[in-house]
Design a protein around this motif. Structure first.
Motif: not given
Ligand SMILES: Nc1ncnc2c1ncn2[C@@H]1O[C@H](COP(=O)(O)OP(=O)(O)O)[C@@H](O)[C@H]1O
Ligand SMILES: [Mg+2]
Length: 238
Positions: A205-210, A220-230
């Motif tokens: 919801r809030y981050a740009d990157r995770v 892992l280092d990717c855009a937060a909205n593309q992060a593999p939630v599993d």
């Protein structure tokens, strides 16, 4: 960059990480993965065993002034997991301490708090909906109220980078949203944020990157909205 507290046991292994101005980066991973250690390295409390770190273009290790005082970079605000507030001082006094953090060396000692500083501190407390407790001692505030004071103090420092350890994980969903919104506003105005958390929902919801740290390795280092939630959820359970 690598780091070990004891020679034979590296805690961070070849971790590389770039945080850009205005970027909100969440650091996630199971307990013991190295999140707190990475934030302490970025603050300059400890130094890499191998490799190097640049924070806002320089080595974050404290500098010694002509008077022998060790000074950390005033452009960086650090919110430790325990928040680091002075409990015997009022909320607004704690926030005003953030203004003194901006100034280097002796200036901070001789400078008194101006009326403008007080107005700015009150406005920040107001943004965080805690202005009504401005004159209350921190010892008397609830956990959630203290978190608001801690972020107000960090913002009062007008930092270019905020490092926050686990602080977001402790927010309860009902009251956390406005704190996160105020951190997002800071990011939009150019402040970079690096925050560790256990809370995966907040990431999307809030981050740009995770950035995921698993036993000291960046996995892992990717855009937060593309992060593999599993993958994130599994990694937190390790
Ligand atoms: N001061 C210390 N001395 C020795 N080992 C430590 C110290 N602090 C943390 N560690 C170890 O470093 C590893 C990473 O810890 P930490 O950075 O606190 O992880 P996280 O914040 O992700 O839970 C853990 O194995 C922990 O036991
Ligand atoms: Mg930690």
């Amino acid at each position: 960059m690598s780091f070990a507290y004891a020679a034979a046991r590296p805690v961070l292994r070849d971790v590389d990480l770039i945080v850009r101005p205005g970027e909100f980066v969440m650091l996630v991973g199971a307990s013991g993965g190295g999140k707190t250690t990475l934030l302490k390295l970025a603050r300059g409390f400890i130094s890499p065993t191998r490799g190097s770190i640049l924070v806002l273009g320089r080595n974050p290790a404290p500098r010694r002034s002509a008077w022998g005082v060790r000074r950390l970079d005033p452009r960086v605000a650090y919110i430790p997991q325990q928040l680091g507030l002075v409990r015997s001082m009022t909320a607004i006094e704690n926030v005003l301490a953030g203004a003194l953090g901006r100034i280097q060396g002796l200036g901070a000692i001789f400078r008194s708090v101006s009326e403008q500083d007080r107005r700015e501190a009150l406005a920040l407390l107001d943004d965080l909906r805690i202005a009504h407790k401005a004159e209350e001692k921190v010892a008397l505030l609830s956990g959630g109220e203290r978190q608001r004071v801690a972020i107000a103090r960090a913002l009062m420092q007008r930092p270019q980078l905020i490092l926050a350890d686990e602080f977001i994980s402790q927010l309860d969903p009902a009251t956390g949203a406005d704190i996160l919104a105020s951190m997002q506003r800071a990011a939009r105005s150019g402040t970079a944020l690096l925050a560790s958390t256990h809370n995966i929902e907040i990431v999307a919801r809030y981050a740009d990157r995770v950035v995921l740290l698993s036993r000291g390795v960046k996995t892992l280092d990717c855009a937060a909205n593309q992060a593999p939630v599993d993958q994130l959820t599994d990694a937190m359970r390790e």
